[in-house]
Design a protein around this motif. Structure first.
Motif, PDB file in Angstrom:
ATOM      1  N   VAL A 199     -14.139  51.744  -5.845  1.00  0.00           N
ATOM      2  CA  VAL A 199     -14.101  50.693  -5.359  1.00  0.00           C
ATOM      3  C   VAL A 199     -14.931  50.354  -3.688  1.00  0.00           C
ATOM      4  O   VAL A 199     -15.431  50.061  -3.216  1.00  0.00           O
ATOM      5  CB  VAL A 199     -12.936  50.050  -4.726  1.00  0.00           C
ATOM      6  N   ASP A 200     -14.691  51.904  -3.119  1.00  0.00           N
ATOM      7  CA  ASP A 200     -14.916  51.935  -1.813  1.00  0.00           C
ATOM      8  C   ASP A 200     -14.351  53.869  -2.107  1.00  0.00           C
ATOM      9  O   ASP A 200     -13.830  54.184  -2.723  1.00  0.00           O
ATOM     10  CB  ASP A 200     -14.594  51.574  -0.499  1.00  0.00           C
ATOM     11  N   ALA A 201     -14.213  54.411  -0.288  1.00  0.00           N
ATOM     12  CA  ALA A 201     -14.333  55.713  -0.206  1.00  0.00           C
ATOM     13  C   ALA A 201     -12.459  55.951  -1.245  1.00  0.00           C
ATOM     14  O   ALA A 201     -12.609  56.837  -1.692  1.00  0.00           O
ATOM     15  CB  ALA A 201     -14.769  56.317   1.012  1.00  0.00           C
ATOM     16  N   LYS A 202     -12.156  55.107  -0.767  1.00  0.00           N
ATOM     17  CA  LYS A 202     -10.481  55.500  -0.173  1.00  0.00           C
ATOM     18  C   LYS A 202     -10.072  55.188  -1.344  1.00  0.00           C
ATOM     19  O   LYS A 202      -8.900  55.517  -1.910  1.00  0.00           O
ATOM     20  CB  LYS A 202      -9.698  54.348   0.433  1.00  0.00           C
ATOM     21  N   HIS A 203     -10.474  53.495  -2.600  1.00  0.00           N
ATOM     22  CA  HIS A 203      -9.944  53.403  -3.482  1.00  0.00           C
ATOM     23  C   HIS A 203     -11.164  53.131  -4.761  1.00  0.00           C
ATOM     24  O   HIS A 203     -11.849  53.189  -4.153  1.00  0.00           O
ATOM     25  CB  HIS A 203      -9.182  52.397  -3.115  1.00  0.00           C
ATOM     26  N   GLY A 204     -10.110  53.329  -6.109  1.00  0.00           N
ATOM     27  CA  GLY A 204     -10.790  53.056  -6.830  1.00  0.00           C
ATOM     28  C   GLY A 204      -9.748  52.548  -7.968  1.00  0.00           C
ATOM     29  O   GLY A 204      -8.770  51.197  -7.351  1.00  0.00           O
ATOM     30  N   THR A 205     -10.385  51.891  -9.194  1.00  0.00           N
ATOM     31  CA  THR A 205      -9.768  51.457 -10.118  1.00  0.00           C
ATOM     32  C   THR A 205      -9.404  52.253 -11.393  1.00  0.00           C
ATOM     33  O   THR A 205     -10.273  52.908 -11.814  1.00  0.00           O
ATOM     34  CB  THR A 205     -10.478  50.111 -10.562  1.00  0.00           C
ATOM     35  N   ALA A 206      -8.193  51.727 -12.034  1.00  0.00           N
ATOM     36  CA  ALA A 206      -7.589  53.000 -13.362  1.00  0.00           C
ATOM     37  C   ALA A 206      -7.255  51.310 -14.530  1.00  0.00           C
ATOM     38  O   ALA A 206      -7.366  50.652 -14.030  1.00  0.00           O
ATOM     39  CB  ALA A 206      -6.795  53.401 -13.062  1.00  0.00           C
ATOM     40  N   CYS A 207      -7.512  51.706 -16.116  1.00  0.00           N
ATOM     41  CA  CYS A 207      -8.005  50.989 -16.615  1.00  0.00           C
ATOM     42  C   CYS A 207      -6.035  51.240 -17.506  1.00  0.00           C
ATOM     43  O   CYS A 207      -5.601  52.302 -16.982  1.00  0.00           O
ATOM     44  CB  CYS A 207      -8.875  51.571 -18.041  1.00  0.00           C
ATOM     45  N   LEU A 208      -5.594  50.375 -17.545  1.00  0.00           N
ATOM     46  CA  LEU A 208      -3.602  50.182 -18.002  1.00  0.00           C
ATOM     47  C   LEU A 208      -3.960  50.336 -19.473  1.00  0.00           C
ATOM     48  O   LEU A 208      -4.617  49.719 -20.227  1.00  0.00           O
ATOM     49  CB  LEU A 208      -3.323  48.666 -17.344  1.00  0.00           C
ATOM     50  N   LEU A 209      -3.265  51.809 -19.924  1.00  0.00           N
ATOM     51  CA  LEU A 209      -3.464  51.914 -20.860  1.00  0.00           C
ATOM     52  C   LEU A 209      -2.558  51.221 -21.961  1.00  0.00           C
ATOM     53  O   LEU A 209      -2.464  51.172 -22.537  1.00  0.00           O
ATOM     54  CB  LEU A 209      -3.789  53.155 -20.962  1.00  0.00           C
ATOM     55  N   SER A 210      -1.332  51.729 -21.351  1.00  0.00           N
ATOM     56  CA  SER A 210      -0.182  50.326 -22.370  1.00  0.00           C
ATOM     57  C   SER A 210       1.331  50.709 -20.995  1.00  0.00           C
ATOM     58  O   SER A 210       0.872  51.280 -20.613  1.00  0.00           O
ATOM     59  CB  SER A 210       0.324  52.025 -23.242  1.00  0.00           C
ATOM     60  N   ARG A 211       2.167  50.500 -22.039  1.00  0.00           N
ATOM     61  CA  ARG A 211       3.350  49.932 -21.936  1.00  0.00           C
ATOM     62  C   ARG A 211       4.305  49.961 -22.630  1.00  0.00           C
ATOM     63  O   ARG A 211       4.129  49.961 -23.430  1.00  0.00           O
ATOM     64  CB  ARG A 211       3.066  48.305 -21.069  1.00  0.00           C
ATOM     65  N   ARG A 212       5.712  49.955 -21.801  1.00  0.00           N
ATOM     66  CA  ARG A 212       6.599  50.153 -22.760  1.00  0.00           C
ATOM     67  C   ARG A 212       8.156  49.372 -21.711  1.00  0.00           C
ATOM     68  O   ARG A 212       7.927  50.082 -20.701  1.00  0.00           O
ATOM     69  CB  ARG A 212       6.661  52.092 -22.587  1.00  0.00           C
ATOM     70  N   ARG A 213       8.173  48.761 -22.714  1.00  0.00           N
ATOM     71  CA  ARG A 213       9.886  48.494 -22.213  1.00  0.00           C
ATOM     72  C   ARG A 213      11.305  49.140 -21.838  1.00  0.00           C
ATOM     73  O   ARG A 213      11.623  48.874 -23.401  1.00  0.00           O
ATOM     74  CB  ARG A 213       9.351  46.357 -22.346  1.00  0.00           C
ATOM     75  N   TRP A 214      11.936  48.986 -21.147  1.00  0.00           N
ATOM     76  CA  TRP A 214      13.201  49.769 -21.294  1.00  0.00           C
ATOM     77  C   TRP A 214      14.131  48.175 -21.496  1.00  0.00           C
ATOM     78  O   TRP A 214      14.957  48.105 -22.525  1.00  0.00           O
ATOM     79  CB  TRP A 214      14.191  50.428 -20.292  1.00  0.00           C
ATOM     80  N   THR A 215      13.731  46.926 -20.342  1.00  0.00           N
ATOM     81  CA  THR A 215      14.730  46.025 -20.195  1.00  0.00           C
ATOM     82  C   THR A 215      13.972  45.156 -19.820  1.00  0.00           C
ATOM     83  O   THR A 215      12.736  45.390 -19.147  1.00  0.00           O
ATOM     84  CB  THR A 215      16.163  46.091 -19.429  1.00  0.00           C
ATOM     85  N   SER A 216      14.483  43.683 -19.855  1.00  0.00           N
ATOM     86  CA  SER A 216      13.317  42.785 -19.248  1.00  0.00           C
ATOM     87  C   SER A 216      13.183  43.020 -17.744  1.00  0.00           C
ATOM     88  O   SER A 216      12.151  42.352 -17.638  1.00  0.00           O
ATOM     89  CB  SER A 216      14.131  41.206 -19.395  1.00  0.00           C
ATOM     90  N   LYS A 217      13.283  44.185 -16.751  1.00  0.00           N
ATOM     91  CA  LYS A 217      13.717  43.781 -15.547  1.00  0.00           C
ATOM     92  C   LYS A 217      12.776  46.093 -15.508  1.00  0.00           C
ATOM     93  O   LYS A 217      12.823  46.140 -14.240  1.00  0.00           O
ATOM     94  CB  LYS A 217      14.755  44.016 -14.857  1.00  0.00           C
ATOM     95  N   LEU A 218      13.193  46.080 -16.852  1.00  0.00           N
ATOM     96  CA  LEU A 218      12.165  47.990 -16.561  1.00  0.00           C
ATOM     97  C   LEU A 218      11.594  48.029 -17.663  1.00  0.00           C
ATOM     98  O   LEU A 218      11.150  47.558 -18.596  1.00  0.00           O
ATOM     99  CB  LEU A 218      13.494  48.635 -16.601  1.00  0.00           C
ATOM    100  N   LEU A 219      10.084  48.259 -16.973  1.00  0.00           N
ATOM    101  CA  LEU A 219       9.346  49.270 -17.589  1.00  0.00           C
ATOM    102  C   LEU A 219       8.359  49.983 -17.212  1.00  0.00           C
ATOM    103  O   LEU A 219       8.127  50.376 -16.095  1.00  0.00           O
ATOM    104  CB  LEU A 219       7.906  47.466 -18.328  1.00  0.00           C
ATOM    105  N   SER A 220       7.732  51.184 -18.164  1.00  0.00           N
ATOM    106  CA  SER A 220       6.800  52.229 -18.026  1.00  0.00           C
ATOM    107  C   SER A 220       5.494  51.751 -18.250  1.00  0.00           C
ATOM    108  O   SER A 220       4.942  51.116 -19.238  1.00  0.00           O
ATOM    109  CB  SER A 220       7.252  53.685 -18.608  1.00  0.00           C
ATOM    110  N   PHE A 221       4.626  52.130 -17.497  1.00  0.00           N
ATOM    111  CA  PHE A 221       3.316  52.240 -17.911  1.00  0.00           C
ATOM    112  C   PHE A 221       2.549  53.584 -17.435  1.00  0.00           C
ATOM    113  O   PHE A 221       2.361  54.224 -16.834  1.00  0.00           O
ATOM    114  CB  PHE A 221       2.540  51.008 -17.264  1.00  0.00           C
ATOM    115  N   ARG A 222       1.118  53.013 -18.298  1.00  0.00           N
ATOM    116  CA  ARG A 222       0.229  54.586 -17.845  1.00  0.00           C
ATOM    117  C   ARG A 222      -1.214  53.884 -17.358  1.00  0.00           C
ATOM    118  O   ARG A 222      -1.577  53.028 -18.534  1.00  0.00           O
ATOM    119  CB  ARG A 222       0.290  54.983 -19.321  1.00  0.00           C
ATOM    120  N   LEU A 223      -1.540  55.234 -16.894  1.00  0.00           N
ATOM    121  CA  LEU A 223      -2.917  54.629 -15.877  1.00  0.00           C
ATOM    122  C   LEU A 223      -3.822  55.569 -16.855  1.00  0.00           C
ATOM    123  O   LEU A 223      -3.266  57.225 -16.402  1.00  0.00           O
ATOM    124  CB  LEU A 223      -3.198  54.264 -14.607  1.00  0.00           C
TER     125      LEU A 223
END
Ligand SMILES: Cc1cc2nc3c(=O)[nH]c(=O)nc-3n(C[C@H](O)[C@H](O)[C@H](O)COP(=O)(O)OP(=O)(O)OC[C@H]3O[C@@H](n4cnc5c(N)ncnc54)[C@H](O)[C@@H]3O)c2cc1C
Ligand SMILES: NC(=O)c1ccc[n+]([C@@H]2O[C@H](COP(=O)([O-])OP(=O)(O)OC[C@H]3O[C@@H](n4cnc5c(N)ncnc54)[C@H](OP(=O)(O)O)[C@@H]3O)[C@@H](O)[C@H]2O)c1
Length: 258
Positions: free
Chosen positions: A4-28
């Motif tokens: 995006v610029d020298a300091k930032h980029g973007t990464a693709c969201l590969l997957s998500r895992r929901r543990w509860t309605s309020k807790l999730l894990s995600f992979r980039l």
């Protein structure tokens, strides 16, 4: 990572895992140039519908050699960042700063025999990464992971933590890990009841784990809500432990979870 610029980029969201309605894990997806030390955090960004960015710190939960980055997140009702996060789908992009940050790393300690990792809620995340570092397993004789939550459904990563003991890189010392769940709002025979600072004060935690906290041998890392970090720090100071600084290595390292 797309620049995006020298300091930032973007990464693709590969997957998500929901543990509860309020807790999730995600992979980039991880750019090979993104380096971190286990225990550090990344800064992630999402854009609001009006296009303005929202940046938040996120502890990295994955191993330094993984080709993805994993994060463990709460969904805060009406939270600026997590409301946007909750709506993402695999394939979407998340902005990420190119550097990792933070000092909740085992390098904070010059020495030590037993490593205590005291977490509440999503404060578990940095310890998941630290426990996937071979150096952690070889350097300390005992690894004690204490995780405090309100309700048993919030004990995320239990199977993964159990499986860590059998990791081929350190299976010969896998019995070094003690995992101690702490539950504050419902009873369960396999968990201690209450809050970590009180369980430190009355000796219950040490008795259950079978290990004393002693300044000469114990090194303690704390991550959770600001109040939990404050109260746990105070409880550890009552055991004559002190904050570890580069110029004066000691026993305690802390990080506020927000
Ligand atoms: C060094 C660092 C590391 C962090 N690592 C993580 C992480 O690994 N996982 C994670 O979920 N968050 C983490 N956070 C918090 C994260 O940066 C955001 O605060 C969180 O994503 C909520 O953002 P928000 O904009 O939705 O709500 P915000 O407006 O940022 O937060 C609103 C309120 O939500 C509550 N809150 C915020 N974060 C949490 C949390 N993690 N658990 C419980 N209550 C919370 C607090 O009451 C806070 O005042 C970390 C923060 C710091 C400073
Ligand atoms: N998780 C839920 O189901 C739930 C439900 C409703 C609202 N919320 C709100 O969501 C936010 C985050 O909740 P959370 O449960 O993820 O995180 P949290 O409030 O930080 O609680 C996680 C664990 O930390 C404990 N804790 C809180 N303060 C502590 C302290 N000073 N010292 C030691 N331990 C302490 C809690 O015990 P206690 O239970 O004794 O506080 C709980 O076991 C909070 O604003 C909360 O009000 C969460």
């Amino acid at each position: 990572m797309i620049a995006v610029d020298a300091k930032h980029g973007t990464a693709c969201l590969l997957s998500r895992r929901r543990w509860t309605s309020k807790l999730l894990s995600f992979r980039l997806a991880r750019d090979p140039s993104f380096r971190f030390v286990p225990g550090q955090f990344a800064r992630l960004g999402l854009r609001k519908p009006n296009g303005s960015p929202v940046w938040r710190a996120y502890s990295i939960a994955s191993a330094p050699w993984d080709d993805h980055l994993e994060f463990y997140s709460i969904i805060v009702p009406d939270g600026q960042f997590t409301t946007l996060l909750d709506a993402l789908e695999p394939g979407d992009e998340i902005m990420i700063e190119r550097s990792a940050y933070g000092f909740l790393t085992t390098s904070r300690f010059a020495d030590g025999r037993d490593l205590w990792m005291l977490a509440t809620g999503t404060g578990l995340a940095p310890f998941l990464s630290i426990l996937q570092d071979e150096d952690t397993w070889r350097r300390f004789e005992r690894l004690v992971l204490v995780h405090g939550v309100r309700a048993s459904a919030e004990f995320a990563y239990r199977e993964e933590i159990d499986a860590l003991r059998r990791h081929p890189l350190w299976a010969d010392v896998g019995e070094r890990l003690v995992y101690q769940p702490v539950l504050s709002r419902e009873p369960a025979p396999w968990a201690l009841a209450g809050r970590i600072p009180a369980l430190l004060d009355d000796g219950t935690l040490e008795a259950r784990v079978g290990l004393r906290i002693e300044p000469a041998h114990s090194r303690l890392m704390v991550c959770g809500s600001p109040n939990m970090v404050r109260d746990t720090h105070r409880a550890l100071m009552r055991k004559d432990c002190r904050l570890s600084r580069l110029a004066a290595p000691a026993q305690i390292a802390v990080e506020n979870g927000w």
